[in-house]
Design a protein around this motif. Sequence first.
Motif, PDB file in Angstrom:
ATOM      1  N   ASP A 152       0.854  -1.188   0.000  1.00 16.27           N
ATOM      2  CA  ASP A 152       0.000   0.000   0.000  1.00 16.27           C
ATOM      3  C   ASP A 152       0.892   1.241   0.000  1.00 16.27           C
ATOM      4  OD1 ASP A 152      -1.708   2.067   0.416  1.00 16.27           O
ATOM      5  OD2 ASP A 152      -2.469   1.378   2.359  1.00 16.27           O
ATOM      6  N   PRO A 153       0.995   1.922  -1.132  1.00 17.23           N
ATOM      7  CA  PRO A 153       1.919   3.071  -1.207  1.00 17.23           C
ATOM      8  C   PRO A 153       1.516   4.217  -0.278  1.00 17.23           C
ATOM      9  CG  PRO A 153       0.591   2.880  -3.218  1.00 17.23           C
ATOM     10  CD  PRO A 153       0.282   1.681  -2.392  1.00 17.23           C
ATOM     11  N   ASN A 154       0.261   4.216   0.203  1.00 14.03           N
ATOM     12  CA  ASN A 154      -0.182   5.291   1.093  1.00 14.03           C
ATOM     13  C   ASN A 154       0.035   4.968   2.571  1.00 14.03           C
ATOM     14  OD1 ASN A 154      -1.168   6.796  -1.141  1.00 14.03           O
ATOM     15  ND2 ASN A 154      -2.957   5.422  -1.194  1.00 14.03           N
ATOM     16  N   SER A 155       0.578   3.755   2.851  1.00 14.01           N
ATOM     17  CA  SER A 155       0.764   3.394   4.267  1.00 14.01           C
ATOM     18  C   SER A 155       1.956   4.151   4.839  1.00 14.01           C
ATOM     19  CB  SER A 155       0.982   1.889   4.403  1.00 14.01           C
ATOM     20  OG  SER A 155       2.206   1.515   3.803  1.00 14.01           O
ATOM     21  N   LYS A 156       1.906   4.336   6.152  1.00 13.29           N
ATOM     22  CA  LYS A 156       3.001   5.015   6.866  1.00 13.29           C
ATOM     23  C   LYS A 156       4.305   4.237   6.668  1.00 13.29           C
ATOM     24  CE  LYS A 156       4.829   7.702  10.144  1.00 13.29           C
ATOM     25  NZ  LYS A 156       5.274   9.044   9.767  1.00 13.29           N
ATOM     26  N   LEU A 157       4.146   2.911   6.644  1.00 11.95           N
ATOM     27  CA  LEU A 157       5.305   2.032   6.488  1.00 11.95           C
ATOM     28  C   LEU A 157       5.983   2.261   5.132  1.00 11.95           C
ATOM     29  CD1 LEU A 157       5.723  -1.528   7.581  1.00 11.95           C
ATOM     30  CD2 LEU A 157       5.652  -1.254   5.137  1.00 11.95           C
ATOM     31  N   ALA A 158       5.166   2.301   4.070  1.00 10.32           N
ATOM     32  CA  ALA A 158       5.727   2.510   2.729  1.00 10.32           C
ATOM     33  C   ALA A 158       6.359   3.896   2.640  1.00 10.32           C
ATOM     34  CB  ALA A 158       4.626   2.350   1.682  1.00 10.32           C
ATOM     35  N   GLU A 159       5.731   4.839   3.295  1.00 12.41           N
ATOM     36  CA  GLU A 159       6.260   6.213   3.269  1.00 12.41           C
ATOM     37  C   GLU A 159       7.643   6.266   3.919  1.00 12.41           C
ATOM     38  OE1 GLU A 159       3.535   9.056   5.058  1.00 12.41           O
ATOM     39  OE2 GLU A 159       5.252  10.328   5.559  1.00 12.41           O
ATOM     40  N   LEU A 160       7.768   5.626   5.087  1.00  6.83           N
ATOM     41  CA  LEU A 160       9.057   5.627   5.785  1.00  6.83           C
ATOM     42  C   LEU A 160      10.137   4.952   4.952  1.00  6.83           C
ATOM     43  CD1 LEU A 160       8.013   4.713   9.436  1.00  6.83           C
ATOM     44  CD2 LEU A 160       9.268   6.767   8.733  1.00  6.83           C
ATOM     45  N   LEU A 161       9.772   3.822   4.322  1.00  5.42           N
ATOM     46  CA  LEU A 161      10.772   3.081   3.553  1.00  5.42           C
ATOM     47  C   LEU A 161      11.173   3.825   2.275  1.00  5.42           C
ATOM     48  CD1 LEU A 161       9.564  -0.617   3.970  1.00  5.42           C
ATOM     49  CD2 LEU A 161      11.386   0.574   5.180  1.00  5.42           C
ATOM     50  N   SER A 162      10.289   4.706   1.807  1.00  5.30           N
ATOM     51  CA  SER A 162      10.656   5.461   0.603  1.00  5.30           C
ATOM     52  C   SER A 162      11.489   6.696   0.953  1.00  5.30           C
ATOM     53  CB  SER A 162       9.387   5.877  -0.157  1.00  5.30           C
ATOM     54  OG  SER A 162       8.643   6.788   0.624  1.00  5.30           O
ATOM     55  N   GLN A 163      11.395   7.159   2.201  1.00  6.25           N
ATOM     56  CA  GLN A 163      12.082   8.395   2.567  1.00  6.25           C
ATOM     57  C   GLN A 163      13.335   8.197   3.411  1.00  6.25           C
ATOM     58  OE1 GLN A 163       9.009  10.667   4.462  1.00  6.25           O
ATOM     59  NE2 GLN A 163       7.952  11.100   2.547  1.00  6.25           N
ATOM     60  N   ARG A 164      13.386   7.068   4.119  1.00  4.62           N
ATOM     61  CA  ARG A 164      14.514   6.858   5.039  1.00  4.62           C
ATOM     62  C   ARG A 164      15.366   5.684   4.576  1.00  4.62           C
ATOM     63  NH1 ARG A 164      13.099   8.262  10.482  1.00  4.62           N
ATOM     64  NH2 ARG A 164      15.092   7.317  11.085  1.00  4.62           N
ATOM     65  N   GLU A 165      16.639   5.749   4.973  1.00  7.53           N
ATOM     66  CA  GLU A 165      17.502   4.589   4.702  1.00  7.53           C
ATOM     67  C   GLU A 165      17.229   3.524   5.747  1.00  7.53           C
ATOM     68  OE1 GLU A 165      21.585   4.841   3.463  1.00  7.53           O
ATOM     69  OE2 GLU A 165      21.397   7.027   3.457  1.00  7.53           O
ATOM     70  N   TYR A 166      17.394   2.285   5.377  1.00  7.21           N
ATOM     71  CA  TYR A 166      17.109   1.203   6.315  1.00  7.21           C
ATOM     72  C   TYR A 166      18.035   0.019   6.036  1.00  7.21           C
ATOM     73  CZ  TYR A 166      14.518  -0.401   2.206  1.00  7.21           C
ATOM     74  OH  TYR A 166      14.179  -0.765   0.929  1.00  7.21           O
ATOM     75  N   ARG A 167      18.035  -0.896   6.976  1.00  7.28           N
ATOM     76  CA  ARG A 167      18.801  -2.143   6.796  1.00  7.28           C
ATOM     77  C   ARG A 167      17.943  -3.298   7.304  1.00  7.28           C
ATOM     78  NH1 ARG A 167      20.845  -4.289  11.512  1.00  7.28           N
ATOM     79  NH2 ARG A 167      20.613  -2.957  13.339  1.00  7.28           N
ATOM     80  N   SER A 168      18.274  -4.486   6.861  1.00  2.00           N
ATOM     81  CA  SER A 168      17.623  -5.664   7.443  1.00  2.00           C
ATOM     82  C   SER A 168      18.720  -6.515   8.057  1.00  2.00           C
ATOM     83  CB  SER A 168      16.849  -6.441   6.385  1.00  2.00           C
ATOM     84  OG  SER A 168      17.671  -6.694   5.277  1.00  2.00           O
ATOM     85  N   LYS A 169      18.321  -7.419   8.956  1.00  4.66           N
ATOM     86  CA  LYS A 169      19.315  -8.237   9.667  1.00  4.66           C
ATOM     87  C   LYS A 169      19.642  -9.509   8.885  1.00  4.66           C
ATOM     88  CE  LYS A 169      19.936  -8.901  14.006  1.00  4.66           C
ATOM     89  NZ  LYS A 169      19.734  -9.324  15.404  1.00  4.66           N
ATOM     90  N   LYS A 170      20.896  -9.824   8.836  1.00  2.00           N
ATOM     91  CA  LYS A 170      21.393 -11.067   8.224  1.00  2.00           C
ATOM     92  C   LYS A 170      20.790 -11.336   6.840  1.00  2.00           C
ATOM     93  CE  LYS A 170      21.860 -13.276  12.743  1.00  2.00           C
ATOM     94  NZ  LYS A 170      21.519 -14.426  13.572  1.00  2.00           N
ATOM     95  N   PRO A 171      20.840 -10.373   5.934  1.00  2.00           N
ATOM     96  CA  PRO A 171      20.304 -10.653   4.598  1.00  2.00           C
ATOM     97  C   PRO A 171      21.080 -11.781   3.907  1.00  2.00           C
ATOM     98  CG  PRO A 171      21.565  -8.606   4.595  1.00  2.00           C
ATOM     99  CD  PRO A 171      21.456  -9.041   6.029  1.00  2.00           C
ATOM    100  N   GLU A 172      22.327 -11.989   4.366  1.00  2.00           N
ATOM    101  CA  GLU A 172      23.170 -13.032   3.758  1.00  2.00           C
ATOM    102  C   GLU A 172      22.622 -14.450   4.006  1.00  2.00           C
ATOM    103  OE1 GLU A 172      23.943 -11.061   6.202  1.00  2.00           O
ATOM    104  OE2 GLU A 172      25.080 -12.060   7.787  1.00  2.00           O
ATOM    105  N   ALA A 173      21.706 -14.568   4.985  1.00  2.00           N
ATOM    106  CA  ALA A 173      21.108 -15.893   5.220  1.00  2.00           C
ATOM    107  C   ALA A 173      20.137 -16.251   4.091  1.00  2.00           C
ATOM    108  CB  ALA A 173      20.394 -15.922   6.565  1.00  2.00           C
ATOM    109  N   GLY A 174      19.776 -15.271   3.296  1.00  2.00           N
ATOM    110  CA  GLY A 174      19.003 -15.555   2.081  1.00  2.00           C
ATOM    111  C   GLY A 174      17.524 -15.791   2.278  1.00  2.00           C
ATOM    112  N   THR A 175      16.967 -15.375   3.432  1.00  2.00           N
ATOM    113  CA  THR A 175      15.554 -15.658   3.684  1.00  2.00           C
ATOM    114  C   THR A 175      14.641 -14.462   3.400  1.00  2.00           C
ATOM    115  OG1 THR A 175      15.890 -15.095   5.997  1.00  2.00           O
ATOM    116  CG2 THR A 175      16.036 -17.425   5.428  1.00  2.00           C
ATOM    117  N   GLY A 176      15.219 -13.326   3.044  1.00  2.00           N
ATOM    118  CA  GLY A 176      14.393 -12.154   2.718  1.00  2.00           C
ATOM    119  C   GLY A 176      13.615 -11.609   3.906  1.00  2.00           C
ATOM    120  N   PRO A 177      14.319 -11.192   4.979  1.00  2.00           N
ATOM    121  CA  PRO A 177      13.637 -10.714   6.186  1.00  2.00           C
ATOM    122  C   PRO A 177      12.789  -9.478   5.922  1.00  2.00           C
ATOM    123  CG  PRO A 177      15.971 -10.154   6.265  1.00  2.00           C
ATOM    124  CD  PRO A 177      15.795 -11.063   5.091  1.00  2.00           C
TER     125      PRO A 177
END
Lengths: 183, 318
Positions: A152-177
């Motif tokens: 949902d592009p209008n969600s607060k979550l989508a808004e934050l991810l489009s405006q702020r930098e972020y990271r996910s944990k252990k992306p190298e494990a290959g599970t797509g957190p």
Amino acid sequence: MSAHQKRYALVIDSKKCINCKACVVACRAENSVPLEYSRNWMNEETRGVWPNLMAASHPEQCHQCAHPACVRVCPTAASYQRADGIVVVNQEDCVGCRYCMIACPYNARFFRQDKGVVEKCDFCLHRVERGQLPACVETCPSKVRVFGDLNDPNSKLAELLSQREYRSKKPEAGTGPQIYYLI
Amino acid sequence: MKTIEWGFLIVNYLFLGGLSAGLFFVSALATFLYEHGQPSPYTRIARLGAFLAPWPVMIGCGLLIFDLGRWYRFYKLFLHLRIVSPMSIGSWLLVLFNLVVLLNCYAWLTEEQRNSLFAKLPRALAFVSNFNCDIDHWRRGLAMIGIPISVGVGIYTGVLLGAVQSRPFWNTNLVAQLFLFSALSTGCAALILGLARSGESAQELRLLYGLDICFMVLEFFIVLPYIIHGELSVQAVQDSLRLILGGPFTILFWVFFLGLGLLVPLLVEVRELVPVLVSNHEFRYRRGLASGTAVLILGGGFLLRYIFVLAGQMSVFK
């Protein structure tokens, strides 16, 4: 409004976290989790040497991965992923082999000795289905957590991810957190 | 903090399952090593292997079920066949394997043994005597069907661990091969132990030594690339190898598994067999040495599972 497939995810702004652990308590109360187990937890980090110190708290729980290793290895399909991305354990089908716990790179699952089954965070599925927020999200006093629909592009979550930098944990494990930590 | 979820029961199961796979595989090979219609020089291997193979895997399956959080729900494993889950495939393989090894065991009973077995049945089960029939002629067929299934059981125990992408110590295809050849080698060792006690099995032991040497050499040349490849891999894999390179499993791995459990028995068997092959002399063996070597191989096979099951669960992406 056109119907679209939801994809639930969680954004965590660790900088706002005051380590009050209200999220852990709320989860425990909401999901009747005994004291010796926990569906969510805090990772506390300290760096540096006095007086140049840095301390941070990073809340964590099941990452509701896009390619969940726990679901893949489950021999009875008790662990499954819903269309909205939430990974659930069907306790009726769980035989308690604990293969999923070993496969999870985040150690997000625990084995209930009393029930003989594996449990984990399911974003308070019973609340989400009623249109409510997960207990940890609702209770957080400093609004560290933002729960919402990635699609949902209008969600607060989508808004934050489009405006702020972020990271996910252990992306190298290959599970797509699907927990996104704002930087 | 990561807890150890799979402990002693699973270690024992992996060892016992592999042992049965090895026993059946070698027994089935021996079944084929004669011309049709001729008496086999290796009948004793085939018969002993057929008699021993069912019990370790059946005990192992019991341990596996007992390890479940809800053991009485184990039947649910057979309500699904999930080809992406090594445990699901393994459960079905074990069912097939148990059936084949039990049938094979029965097929190798002599008529007197069968009669004596059925005579012991309580009266309430007298109707079972109707199944007292001669299936000697099934032996080769069962061996043919059972060889791929036993290889599957031997490999799957390694795939079960190797398929876990979040455990860098396990996540390589070499674990499956390592477990397979270790399983075949322990099967050989159990047969050596069984036959060496009689003192009149030179021809059989010569074959078993030859097979065992092949299996152990292959095992050794899987351990080597496992370590070399791990050291050349990503940081998480290198870190996980510290568990056996300076960590808590170092002595157990290098001294007790690789040294006493693999290289020492390999050298002993090479020392015993190779001069005979070169000079074409009659093979003779020392009962004590053959039995001791077999015990070392069995101990090594058990330790391999112990080290891999525990170290793998301690290895994580940081």
